[in-house]
Design a protein around this motif. Structure first.
Motif, mmCIF file in Angstrom:
data_model
loop_
_atom_site.group_PDB
_atom_site.id
_atom_site.type_symbol
_atom_site.label_atom_id
_atom_site.label_comp_id
_atom_site.label_asym_id
_atom_site.label_seq_id
_atom_site.Cartn_x
_atom_site.Cartn_y
_atom_site.Cartn_z
ATOM 1 N N UNK A 10 3.578 -10.605 3.648
ATOM 2 C CA UNK A 10 3.574 -9.265 4.244
ATOM 3 C C UNK A 10 4.981 -8.684 4.294
ATOM 4 N N UNK A 11 5.959 -9.528 4.695
ATOM 5 C CA UNK A 11 7.344 -9.061 4.764
ATOM 6 C C UNK A 11 7.869 -8.716 3.375
ATOM 7 N N UNK A 12 7.507 -9.526 2.371
ATOM 8 C CA UNK A 12 7.948 -9.264 0.998
ATOM 9 C C UNK A 12 7.385 -7.945 0.477
ATOM 10 N N UNK A 13 6.099 -7.712 0.747
ATOM 11 C CA UNK A 13 5.475 -6.468 0.301
ATOM 12 C C UNK A 13 6.099 -5.258 0.994
ATOM 13 N N UNK A 14 6.398 -5.410 2.273
ATOM 14 C CA UNK A 14 7.027 -4.303 3.004
ATOM 15 C C UNK A 14 8.402 -3.982 2.444
ATOM 16 N N UNK A 15 9.194 -5.017 2.198
ATOM 17 C CA UNK A 15 10.527 -4.802 1.643
ATOM 18 C C UNK A 15 10.466 -4.216 0.238
ATOM 19 N N UNK A 16 9.507 -4.701 -0.551
ATOM 20 C CA UNK A 16 9.353 -4.158 -1.905
ATOM 21 C C UNK A 16 8.980 -2.682 -1.848
ATOM 22 N N UNK A 18 9.644 -0.582 0.599
ATOM 23 C CA UNK A 18 10.805 0.178 1.076
ATOM 24 C C UNK A 18 11.844 0.349 -0.030
ATOM 25 N N UNK A 19 12.032 -0.676 -0.841
ATOM 26 C CA UNK A 19 12.990 -0.584 -1.948
ATOM 27 C C UNK A 19 12.532 0.460 -2.957
ATOM 28 N N UNK A 20 11.243 0.439 -3.272
ATOM 29 C CA UNK A 20 10.708 1.416 -4.236
ATOM 30 C C UNK A 20 10.840 2.832 -3.699
ATOM 31 N N UNK A 21 10.484 3.038 -2.438
ATOM 32 C CA UNK A 21 10.571 4.372 -1.845
ATOM 33 C C UNK A 21 12.021 4.829 -1.729
ATOM 34 N N UNK A 22 12.925 3.909 -1.437
ATOM 35 C CA UNK A 22 14.346 4.261 -1.367
ATOM 36 C C UNK A 22 14.861 4.716 -2.724
ATOM 37 N N UNK A 23 14.424 4.018 -3.767
ATOM 38 C CA UNK A 23 14.839 4.406 -5.117
ATOM 39 C C UNK A 23 14.270 5.774 -5.488
ATOM 40 N N UNK A 24 13.008 6.013 -5.105
ATOM 41 C CA UNK A 24 12.394 7.315 -5.391
ATOM 42 C C UNK A 24 13.164 8.431 -4.702
ATOM 43 N N UNK A 25 13.591 8.198 -3.458
ATOM 44 C CA UNK A 25 14.340 9.205 -2.720
ATOM 45 C C UNK A 25 15.742 9.404 -3.297
ATOM 46 N N UNK A 26 16.351 8.332 -3.777
ATOM 47 C CA UNK A 26 17.723 8.400 -4.262
ATOM 48 C C UNK A 26 17.813 8.842 -5.721
ATOM 49 N N UNK A 27 16.705 8.707 -6.454
ATOM 50 C CA UNK A 27 16.734 8.971 -7.890
ATOM 51 C C UNK A 27 17.192 10.386 -8.254
ATOM 52 N N UNK A 28 16.736 11.451 -7.565
ATOM 53 C CA UNK A 28 17.216 12.796 -7.944
ATOM 54 C C UNK A 28 18.734 12.930 -7.892
#
Length: 280
Positions: A10-16, A18-28
């Motif tokens: 569960x912790x791994x999925x949550x971190x994954x 969050x990492x994906x969403x952070x990249x999506x936000x930072x990508x622009x």
């Protein structure tokens, strides 16, 4: 053993996630920076070129010299800073009155203030424009500052934070003869400092990025804010998008001050999310 594996999964999925969403936000922002050092052909290439073959770092210098961006950034930072300081003082004093004073109609007045927060900002442009024009403040930074000197969100945010301060501390200060001003800034302020920093950060970003209202009242080249300055650059020097690398470079160093400020204030911003008005 099975429960531990479930917790780890569960912790791994949550971190994954969050990492994906952070990249999506930072990508622009990342795409904007990389486009600023590409050639125009590389920007429009398909498939996309993620990193230029020969980075064109001189685009930043060309964009900086093509328009007075230093002046634009200073104008935006100056007006935003003054607005933030005024909003902090006004919001703190009004929140103090709503939490520490007892008077008739207090709840009704607070409800009216919150109700004004639901009014579309654009609906206030015409009356505000008329008032500023009658005061002779058109095409001045004073008009931008005065028209944004009150933050309804700030009043609500501070009121909620001040309600968490133990009343006994305030009452003890009153018994010792402390004035309301001293109680506010020497007792309540230290206990709610993360809330002050959070409002300052949110308000500064909003005022720095403000475009429509300043565009209506500011016309002189030396008074423009960075938002209107970027638009002018896009139309004139950028030739409606022909010089995309320069436009991306200009956008990059226009956003840089906000990233710098957030990097400094992020720990207080995060602390305010779970702040209960008291130091641990």
């Amino acid at each position: 053993m099975l429960n531990q594996m479930q917790v780890r999964l569960s912790a791994t999925l949550k971190h994954a996630f969050l990492i994906i969403m952070s990249f999506v936000m930072f990508f622009p922002f990342l795409w904007m920076v990389t486009n600023s050092i590409k050639t125009r052909d590389e920007i429009w290439a398909f498939p996309p070129v993620w990193w230029p073959e020969s980075p064109q770092w001189h685009h930043f210098i060309e964009a900086w010299n093509a328009a007075p961006f230093g002046l634009y950034i200073f104008n935006s930072a100056f007006t935003a800073t003054v607005i933030v300081l005024i909003q902090l003082v006004n919001s703190a004093m009004m929140a103090y009155a709503f939490t520490q004073f007892r008077f008739k109609g207090k709840n009704v007045l607070f409800a009216i203030i919150l109700g004004s927060y639901m009014v579309p900002v654009a609906a206030t442009y015409v009356p505000s424009y008329v008032i500023i024009s009658q005061l002779g403040l058109m095409d001045t930074h004073t008009a931008v500052i005065i028209s944004n000197s009150i933050s309804v969100f700030g009043i609500f945010l501070f009121r909620q934070a001040f309600l968490q301060v133990p009343y006994g501390l305030v009452e003890a200060a009153r018994v010792d003869g402390a004035s309301h001003w001293r109680i506010l800034w020497q007792i309540i302020f230290p206990l709610t400092k993360p809330t002050f920093i959070t409002l300052a950060l949110i308000s500064f970003i909003a005022m720095y990025n403000n475009y429509l209202w300043p565009s209506l009242i500011l016309n002189s080249e030396d008074k423009l804010l960075i938002t209107k300055g970027l638009r002018q650059f896009f139309i004139q020097e950028g030739a409606y998008g022909i010089q995309w690398p320069l436009i991306m470079a200009a956008s990059t160093f226009a956003v840089a001050p906000l990233l710098f400020i957030f990097a400094i204030a992020q720990k207080w911003f995060v602390a305010a999310i779970g702040d209960r008005g008291l130091k641990e």
